[in-house]
Design an enzyme around this catalytic site. Structure first.
Site, PDB file in Angstrom:
ATOM      1  N   LYS A  87       0.813  -1.222   0.000  1.00  0.00           N
ATOM      2  CA  LYS A  87       0.000   0.000   0.000  1.00  0.00           C
ATOM      3  C   LYS A  87       0.845   1.269   0.000  1.00  0.00           C
ATOM      4  O   LYS A  87       0.444   2.286  -0.556  1.00  0.00           O
ATOM      5  CB  LYS A  87      -0.953  -0.001   1.199  1.00  0.00           C
ATOM      6  N   GLU A 109     -10.039   5.434   2.830  1.00  0.00           N
ATOM      7  CA  GLU A 109     -10.813   4.302   3.337  1.00  0.00           C
ATOM      8  C   GLU A 109      -9.808   3.207   3.665  1.00  0.00           C
ATOM      9  O   GLU A 109      -8.711   3.207   3.125  1.00  0.00           O
ATOM     10  CB  GLU A 109     -11.791   3.802   2.271  1.00  0.00           C
ATOM     11  N   SER A 376       1.727  -9.563  -0.653  1.00  0.00           N
ATOM     12  CA  SER A 376       1.386  -8.133  -0.637  1.00  0.00           C
ATOM     13  C   SER A 376       1.578  -7.482   0.725  1.00  0.00           C
ATOM     14  O   SER A 376       1.795  -6.286   0.822  1.00  0.00           O
ATOM     15  CB  SER A 376      -0.046  -7.936  -1.116  1.00  0.00           C
TER      16      SER A 376
END
Lengths: 396, 256
Positions: A87, A109, A376
């Protein structure tokens, strides 16, 4: 891949209230300018390398490969990035862009909390205000990340509407953006929402496949046979796929969260069970009923618990360039435990969906084949929830 | 000619919004008739959507109550058919793009025409995406209502030039809901609209009191009220229609 109206085939577009139109137009103009700006790219590279720790490692999982007895397995270690997930790649790009645009406040969000933590981190670093919307249900299953965001100076607002998960957090962040645009950038966390977000987020995440390509050529002298990544909205997956789209011989496999199974109502496998619709600013596939009411989806993974999928994935599915497969909670939890024991790497429960599919296909492949799994994020945040799933009640 | 024009022939128009099926469809039918009796010039009927991203908490609540009560698009169509036996004021649907899209836009819009719906308001369909439904709306003579917001600036003339039915002027930033004060320079927005079209414009978002309605109607051709009416439904449930009738009368009297 994108045409000027932000379409990927029939998907994408800008289905948002008029109030937000000038904001997305301004964002697109700014992005088109800065993406080619030398100074911007220099600053972003420095942030990615010196702050976030890029390039991330491409690790040969020797024990796993030997254990499965098939294809050679490499892990793309996005879990080793600062803040523990992919991210941060997107957030550093967007925060820097927002700052150049004169914005002083970031809203976001978050589902699992990884995007919220990354946004709170970038805001702290760049001296910006930060407000994160998170479904109330997710604030409970990801309590550690809520604390991390607050520690970083962000305000976390639990969202109680709808299913109180990621979808509702997105809706609430959109509502907030319509009420305060001048000083605020909506730092969207996935390759979804209205144009230009799916393109911006993809470009900032594409560093993953760019590195995989270079690292693979260096280590093996050739491209991999398959790249696997988990798909919720689809940002780590599109990042892992992007530079391989042109290399048709590389299979691209997105692993969706099937929850308790695609034949149950407790699933979030959009491509397996959804149909074409318009929601959250984009045309794409969504889990919905016959009247277009968005379905209350479910997955053990808060980060994949979303009823839609990014428009570029919908398009890659339509044209058959990428394949999307469902992975159940049970399979993901098994993979979470498997990778921890086999390689000493605790993957995020989201990434565990991709590991689970590799456990199925690697043994069926020849030993000279190579697959890459994008890890991830790291799984520390999931330990308490997985322990509970196994009937163990632990306190964080 | 658009039937919606009729709504602007009795002085300033008062336009109430009601979410269909909150708390049930019988109450909606009664509420619509009470509003018409109270002087409503056009009725905006909401077809509930699970995730109404342009709505504040009040109308979100109405959507949830209606869906829990089992309302569907087909049931709303039946309601309109029943209302059209005696209700002659123009009626429009307010709903989200996915409700129309998933039903099949051709099937949805042709049904609108058949049952007497004069227009569609779709808050998540901006100018750039209106081709999604505009050709079908044109085919069946259903007006696709445009929205203009405080942030529209140089977009106002482009939107106004292609507007049909009426223009919905959004009074404030943010989502629907009552507000104590409206600070946008709406006079300036309406001036630009007037220079570009003869289509009437009404102001909505944040209006609840007769004084506010009077002020907004003075600046434009009418006032749209949603959340304040939903609050009456929330408070009185099945007994709300009578109170809605009185409320609409007080609002229409204030702007007349």
């Amino acid at each position: 891949m994108t045409n000027p109206n932000g379409r990927f085939g029939i998907h994408g577009g800008q289905y948002i209230p008029e109030t937000l139109m000038n904001a997305v137009i301004e964002l697109e103009k700014a992005y088109n300018f800065y993406k080619n700006d030398e100074q911007f790219n220099k600053e972003l590279s420095e942030l990615l390398n010196d702050y976030a720790g890029r390039p991330s490692r491409l690790y040969f999982a020797k024990k796993m490969t030997e254990d499965l007895g098939g294809a050679k397995i490499y892990l793309k270690r996005e879990d080793l990035n600062h803040t523990g997930a992919h991210k941060i790649n997107n957030v550093l790009g967007q925060a820097l862009l927002a700052k150049k645009m004169g914005k002083t406040r970031l809203i976001a969000e978050t589902g699992a909390g990884q995007h919220g933590v990354a946004t709170a981190t970038a805001a702290a670093l760049m001296g910006m205000q930060c407000v994160v919307f998170m479904g109330e249900k997710d604030t409970k299953r990801q309590a550690l990340n809520v604390y991390r965001m607050r520690l970083l100076g962000a305000e976390v607002i639990p969202v109680t509407t709808g299913t109180a998960t990621l979808k509702d957090a997105v809706s609430e962040a959109m509502r907030e953006w319509t009420s305060r645009i001048d000083d605020t950038h909506y730092c969207l966390g996935s390759v979804m929402g209205p144009h230009p977000f799916p393109t911006i987020v993809r470009d900032f995440q594409a560093v993953i496949s760019k590195e995989i390509k270079q690292q693979m050529l260096q280590k093996e002298g050739r491209l991999p046979d398959a790249v696997l990544a988990c798909v919720g909205g689809g940002s780590n997956a599109i990042g892992s796929f992007y530079h391989f789209i042109e290399n048709k011989e590389v299979a691209l496999i997105g692993c969706e969260a099937a929850g308790r199974g695609v034949d149950t109502f407790e699933t979030a496998a959009t491509i397996a069970t959804g149909k074409l619709g318009i929601f959250h600013g984009m045309k794409s596939y969504f889990c919905q009923d016959e009247y277009g009411q968005i379905a209350p989806v479910y997955s053990i993974s808060a980060g994949l618990d979303y009823p839609g999928v990014g428009p570029e994935h919908a398009h890659l599915h339509d044209i058959g360039r990428a394949q999307y497969v469902p992975v159940t909670d049970d399979e993901a939890v098994n993979a979470f435990e498997y990778l921890s024991r086999t390689e000493g790497i605790i993957p995020a429960i989201e990434s565990s969906h991709a590991v689970a599919h590799a456990l199925k296909i690697a043994p069926t492949m020849d030993k000279d084949k190579i697959i890459v799994i994008t890890i991830s994020g790291r799984g520390d945040k999931d330990c308490a929830a997985i322990a509970r799933y196994r009937g163990e009640d632990i306190n964080e | 000619m658009s039937n919606i024009k009729k709504a602007f022939e009795n002085g300033k128009a008062f336009i109430p919004f009601i979410t269909c099926g909150d708390p049930d469809l019988e109450t909606t039918a009664k509420a619509v008739r009470a509003a018409v009796k109270g002087g409503a010039d056009l009725i905006e009927l909401g077809i509930p959507f699970s995730d109404p991203t342009a709505e504040g908490p009040v109308i979100q609540g109405a959507n949830i109550r209606a869906l829990r009560g089992g309302v569907t698009t087909d049931k709303v169509f039946e309601l309109v058919k029943e209302l059209r036996r005696d209700v002659t004021v123009p009626m429009v649907f307010m709903t989200y793009a996915n409700v129309v899209f998933s039903y099949g836009s051709e099937k949805f819009i042709s049904t609108c025409k058949e049952i007497g719906i004069d227009g569609l308001i779709i808050p998540d369909l901006p100018f750039e995406e209106k081709d999604e439904f505009q050709p079908v709306c044109d085919k069946y003579g259903v007006d696709l209502i445009s929205l203009i917001a405080p942030t529209s600036h140089e977009r106002i003339s482009m939107i106004a030039k292609q507007a049909q039915g009426f223009i919905y002027v959004v009074s404030s930033l943010g989502v629907t809901g009552t507000r104590s004060e409206i600070t946008t320079d709406l006079g300036a927005i309406v001036d630009v609209i007037r220079k570009n079209t003869d289509v009437p414009c009404a102001i909505g978002f944040g209006i609840s009191t007769p004084e506010q309605a009077k002020k907004m109607a003075a600046l434009s051709d009418g006032a749209i009220v949603g959340s304040a009416i939903i609050k009456i439904l929330e408070k009185y449930g099945k007994d709300a229609p009578e109170h809605i009738g009185e409320y609409v009368k007080s609002m229409k009297d204030a702007i007349r």
